[in-house]
Scaffold this motif. Structure first.
Motif, PDB file in Angstrom:
ATOM      1  N   GLY A  54       0.837  -1.192   0.000  1.00  0.00           N
ATOM      2  CA  GLY A  54       0.000   0.000   0.000  1.00  0.00           C
ATOM      3  C   GLY A  54       0.869   1.239   0.000  1.00  0.00           C
ATOM      4  O   GLY A  54       1.989   1.235  -0.523  1.00  0.00           O
ATOM      5  N   ARG A  55       0.404   2.290   0.609  1.00  0.00           N
ATOM      6  CA  ARG A  55       1.184   3.521   0.623  1.00  0.00           C
ATOM      7  C   ARG A  55       2.307   3.494   1.644  1.00  0.00           C
ATOM      8  O   ARG A  55       3.306   4.192   1.491  1.00  0.00           O
ATOM      9  CB  ARG A  55       0.252   4.712   0.918  1.00  0.00           C
ATOM     10  N   VAL A  56       2.148   2.678   2.700  1.00  0.00           N
ATOM     11  CA  VAL A  56       3.097   2.726   3.816  1.00  0.00           C
ATOM     12  C   VAL A  56       4.289   1.801   3.611  1.00  0.00           C
ATOM     13  O   VAL A  56       5.445   2.207   3.771  1.00  0.00           O
ATOM     14  CB  VAL A  56       2.381   2.377   5.139  1.00  0.00           C
ATOM     15  N   GLY A  57       4.038   0.538   3.268  1.00  0.00           N
ATOM     16  CA  GLY A  57       5.089  -0.460   3.252  1.00  0.00           C
ATOM     17  C   GLY A  57       6.284  -0.128   2.381  1.00  0.00           C
ATOM     18  O   GLY A  57       7.433  -0.162   2.852  1.00  0.00           O
ATOM     19  N   PRO A  58       6.084   0.202   1.092  1.00  0.00           N
ATOM     20  CA  PRO A  58       7.238   0.526   0.257  1.00  0.00           C
ATOM     21  C   PRO A  58       8.045   1.717   0.772  1.00  0.00           C
ATOM     22  O   PRO A  58       9.269   1.730   0.657  1.00  0.00           O
ATOM     23  CB  PRO A  58       6.604   0.820  -1.100  1.00  0.00           C
ATOM     24  N   ALA A  59       7.379   2.708   1.346  1.00  0.00           N
ATOM     25  CA  ALA A  59       8.100   3.870   1.868  1.00  0.00           C
ATOM     26  C   ALA A  59       8.986   3.481   3.040  1.00  0.00           C
ATOM     27  O   ALA A  59      10.136   3.922   3.154  1.00  0.00           O
ATOM     28  CB  ALA A  59       7.114   4.960   2.285  1.00  0.00           C
ATOM     29  N   LEU A  60       8.464   2.652   3.950  1.00  0.00           N
ATOM     30  CA  LEU A  60       9.268   2.225   5.087  1.00  0.00           C
ATOM     31  C   LEU A  60      10.441   1.369   4.630  1.00  0.00           C
ATOM     32  O   LEU A  60      11.566   1.507   5.136  1.00  0.00           O
ATOM     33  CB  LEU A  60       8.415   1.448   6.088  1.00  0.00           C
ATOM     34  N   ALA A  61      10.189   0.476   3.682  1.00  0.00           N
ATOM     35  CA  ALA A  61      11.274  -0.359   3.183  1.00  0.00           C
ATOM     36  C   ALA A  61      12.338   0.477   2.485  1.00  0.00           C
ATOM     37  O   ALA A  61      13.546   0.228   2.627  1.00  0.00           O
ATOM     38  CB  ALA A  61      10.718  -1.420   2.234  1.00  0.00           C
ATOM     39  N   ALA A  62      11.929   1.482   1.721  1.00  0.00           N
ATOM     40  CA  ALA A  62      12.890   2.362   1.064  1.00  0.00           C
ATOM     41  C   ALA A  62      13.703   3.141   2.087  1.00  0.00           C
ATOM     42  O   ALA A  62      14.909   3.375   1.906  1.00  0.00           O
ATOM     43  CB  ALA A  62      12.154   3.328   0.128  1.00  0.00           C
ATOM     44  N   SER A  63      13.048   3.545   3.188  1.00  0.00           N
ATOM     45  CA  SER A  63      13.768   4.250   4.242  1.00  0.00           C
ATOM     46  C   SER A  63      14.777   3.340   4.926  1.00  0.00           C
ATOM     47  O   SER A  63      15.906   3.747   5.224  1.00  0.00           O
ATOM     48  CB  SER A  63      12.763   4.812   5.257  1.00  0.00           C
ATOM     49  N   LEU A  64      14.378   2.102   5.182  1.00  0.00           N
ATOM     50  CA  LEU A  64      15.312   1.143   5.767  1.00  0.00           C
ATOM     51  C   LEU A  64      16.468   0.853   4.822  1.00  0.00           C
ATOM     52  O   LEU A  64      17.602   0.616   5.259  1.00  0.00           O
ATOM     53  CB  LEU A  64      14.581  -0.146   6.118  1.00  0.00           C
ATOM     54  N   GLN A  65      16.202   0.894   3.522  1.00  0.00           N
ATOM     55  CA  GLN A  65      17.262   0.680   2.550  1.00  0.00           C
ATOM     56  C   GLN A  65      18.309   1.794   2.647  1.00  0.00           C
ATOM     57  O   GLN A  65      19.515   1.540   2.529  1.00  0.00           O
ATOM     58  CB  GLN A  65      16.676   0.623   1.147  1.00  0.00           C
ATOM     59  N   LEU A  66      17.868   3.031   2.884  1.00  0.00           N
ATOM     60  CA  LEU A  66      18.808   4.137   3.062  1.00  0.00           C
ATOM     61  C   LEU A  66      19.695   3.913   4.269  1.00  0.00           C
ATOM     62  O   LEU A  66      20.823   4.416   4.318  1.00  0.00           O
ATOM     63  CB  LEU A  66      18.049   5.457   3.218  1.00  0.00           C
ATOM     64  N   ALA A  67      19.199   3.158   5.253  1.00  0.00           N
ATOM     65  CA  ALA A  67      19.985   2.866   6.456  1.00  0.00           C
ATOM     66  C   ALA A  67      20.867   1.639   6.277  1.00  0.00           C
ATOM     67  O   ALA A  67      21.547   1.236   7.215  1.00  0.00           O
ATOM     68  CB  ALA A  67      19.054   2.667   7.649  1.00  0.00           C
ATOM     69  N   GLY A  68      20.845   1.042   5.092  1.00  0.00           N
ATOM     70  CA  GLY A  68      21.728  -0.072   4.824  1.00  0.00           C
ATOM     71  C   GLY A  68      21.095  -1.433   4.828  1.00  0.00           C
ATOM     72  O   GLY A  68      21.767  -2.435   4.544  1.00  0.00           O
ATOM     73  N   HIS A  69      19.804  -1.537   5.170  1.00  0.00           N
ATOM     74  CA  HIS A  69      19.113  -2.820   5.105  1.00  0.00           C
ATOM     75  C   HIS A  69      18.798  -3.153   3.642  1.00  0.00           C
ATOM     76  O   HIS A  69      18.892  -2.300   2.758  1.00  0.00           O
ATOM     77  CB  HIS A  69      17.839  -2.776   5.951  1.00  0.00           C
ATOM     78  N   ARG A  70      18.398  -4.408   3.370  1.00  0.00           N
ATOM     79  CA  ARG A  70      18.254  -4.867   1.993  1.00  0.00           C
ATOM     80  C   ARG A  70      16.825  -5.338   1.718  1.00  0.00           C
ATOM     81  O   ARG A  70      16.459  -6.450   2.097  1.00  0.00           O
ATOM     82  CB  ARG A  70      19.211  -6.036   1.726  1.00  0.00           C
ATOM     83  N   PRO A  71      16.000  -4.536   1.068  1.00  0.00           N
ATOM     84  CA  PRO A  71      14.693  -5.042   0.636  1.00  0.00           C
ATOM     85  C   PRO A  71      14.889  -6.183  -0.362  1.00  0.00           C
ATOM     86  O   PRO A  71      15.623  -6.036  -1.342  1.00  0.00           O
ATOM     87  CB  PRO A  71      14.029  -3.825  -0.016  1.00  0.00           C
ATOM     88  N   VAL A  72      14.229  -7.305  -0.090  1.00  0.00           N
ATOM     89  CA  VAL A  72      14.437  -8.485  -0.937  1.00  0.00           C
ATOM     90  C   VAL A  72      13.159  -9.003  -1.570  1.00  0.00           C
ATOM     91  O   VAL A  72      13.221  -9.784  -2.526  1.00  0.00           O
ATOM     92  CB  VAL A  72      15.100  -9.629  -0.129  1.00  0.00           C
ATOM     93  N   ALA A  73      11.996  -8.589  -1.067  1.00  0.00           N
ATOM     94  CA  ALA A  73      10.745  -9.102  -1.620  1.00  0.00           C
ATOM     95  C   ALA A  73       9.599  -8.218  -1.174  1.00  0.00           C
ATOM     96  O   ALA A  73       9.611  -7.645  -0.089  1.00  0.00           O
ATOM     97  CB  ALA A  73      10.494 -10.543  -1.167  1.00  0.00           C
ATOM     98  N   VAL A  74       8.577  -8.131  -2.037  1.00  0.00           N
ATOM     99  CA  VAL A  74       7.383  -7.353  -1.725  1.00  0.00           C
ATOM    100  C   VAL A  74       6.187  -8.050  -2.356  1.00  0.00           C
ATOM    101  O   VAL A  74       6.309  -8.657  -3.429  1.00  0.00           O
ATOM    102  CB  VAL A  74       7.526  -5.897  -2.230  1.00  0.00           C
TER     103      VAL A  74
END
Length: 335
Positions: A54-74
């Motif tokens: 939805g509107r929230v999940g991708p934004a949070l994952a993108a923010s975590l990616q900026l902190a060095g975490h790795r989005p791997v699936a959605v």
């Protein structure tokens, strides 16, 4: 508000790494959040999955990616969710929810509040969760108790609710800078919860499990109803002949919000706070003529405003009687 304190480190099983107070690690600055450590040097970088694009999940994952975490699936079903995931998480594969859990160490459950319990039960029934897997939901209404069915599988539950409205675009990632998060977590996971929020640029506010519905009601009352009020106000201004209602309302509403946040009830102004019963009666008459659907809301908010103005000494008691009579008569006609 910026806090001068170290970012809590944790091994993501809830056990904090020791932090030397004499040489604290600096907290990321806002809004760009540069990190003093290269991503490969930071501890406990996590693979991140999103269930519900939805509107929230991708934004949070993108923010975590900026902190060095790795989005791997959605996971996402609608065309809009697929577009959002593609825009905010390019090159991250779109897979079924069970596959998200299979790939990720940190799973974000970003589905509507009422859908969350059923989703959790489904994951529990299918054994999709692994021991030590962080399962984070973003529901405002629920704490961590809704995740209890996953505890049998060894899940680590967190409730992280960003107190922000989301557009589903990249601007949301920047808006997380300084955003408060309503956080509920077991004691052993408090450091991990706080670290995640801070890495996203947010400010953790701890909410007790039993107070989550009240916390969420307060946010809905302030933010969701504000949108309705502003939209109705713009429609009425257009009906009155105003060509640019947004330009007219912008400075007024901005000042009113700023005053309310600074001064609370002392910021009340207008005909209700002054006890101008004749003006309020004229309002009700015109609303019945041009926008009858708005009358009930106007009367309810006017009565609430009158009660608060009376309680705080802004509305003189001798003027309140006529005003309350107008509001009561208007409410009776509406019924």
């Amino acid at each position: 508000m910026t806090r001068n304190r170290p970012v809590p480190r944790a091994d993501w099983n809830g056990r904090p790494h020791p932090v030397n107070p004499a040489s604290p690690e600096p907290r990321p600055s806002r809004p760009s959040r540069p990190d003093p450590l290269d991503p490969k040097d930071r501890p406990a970088r996590l693979s991140v999955g999103v269930v519900g694009a939805g509107r929230v999940g991708p934004a949070l994952a993108a923010s975590l990616q900026l902190a060095g975490h790795r989005p791997v699936a959605v996971s996402g079903v609608s065309d809009a969710s697929v577009r959002r995931a593609g825009a905010l998480l390019p090159d991250v594969p779109l897979v079924p929810p069970a596959e998200v859990l299979a790939r990720a160490e940190l799973v974000l459950l970003t589905v509507p509040d009422d859908a969350l319990p059923g989703l959790v039960e489904g994951f529990a029934d299918t054994g999709a969760v692994r021991p030590g897997q962080l399962v984070v939901h973003t529901s405002g209404r629920h704490g961590t108790r809704v995740l209890d069915p996953l505890l049998r599988a060894g899940a680590l539950p967190l409730a992280l609710h960003p107190a922000m409205t989301f557009t589903g675009t990249a601007v949301d990632v920047q808006r997380l800078a300084g955003c408060s998060f309503g956080v509920t977590a077991p004691d052993e996971l408090r450091l991990a919860a706080e670290a995640l929020v801070i890495e996203m640029g947010g400010e953790p506010e701890w909410i007790a499990e039993e107070m989550r519905p009240l916390y969420h009601a307060a946010l809905a009352l302030g933010a969701n109803h504000l949108v309705t009020l502003v939209a109705e106000s713009m429609e009425l201004l257009r009906a009155a002949g105003v060509g640019a209602p947004d330009r007219m309302l912008g400075p007024l509403l901005g000042a009113a919000l700023d005053n309310a946040l600074r001064s609370g009830d002392a910021a009340l102004t207008g005909p209700v706070a002054r006890g101008d019963a004749g003006t309020v009666a004229a309002h009700v008459t015109e609303l019945r003529k041009h926008a009858p659907a708005t009358v009930a809301g106007y009367l309810a908010m006017a009565r609430a405003t009158a009660d608060r103005a009376l309680a705080h000494g802004l509305l003189k008691p001798e003027l309140a009687e006529d005003l309350l009579d107008v509001l009561a008569h208007g409410a009776e006609e509406t019924r």
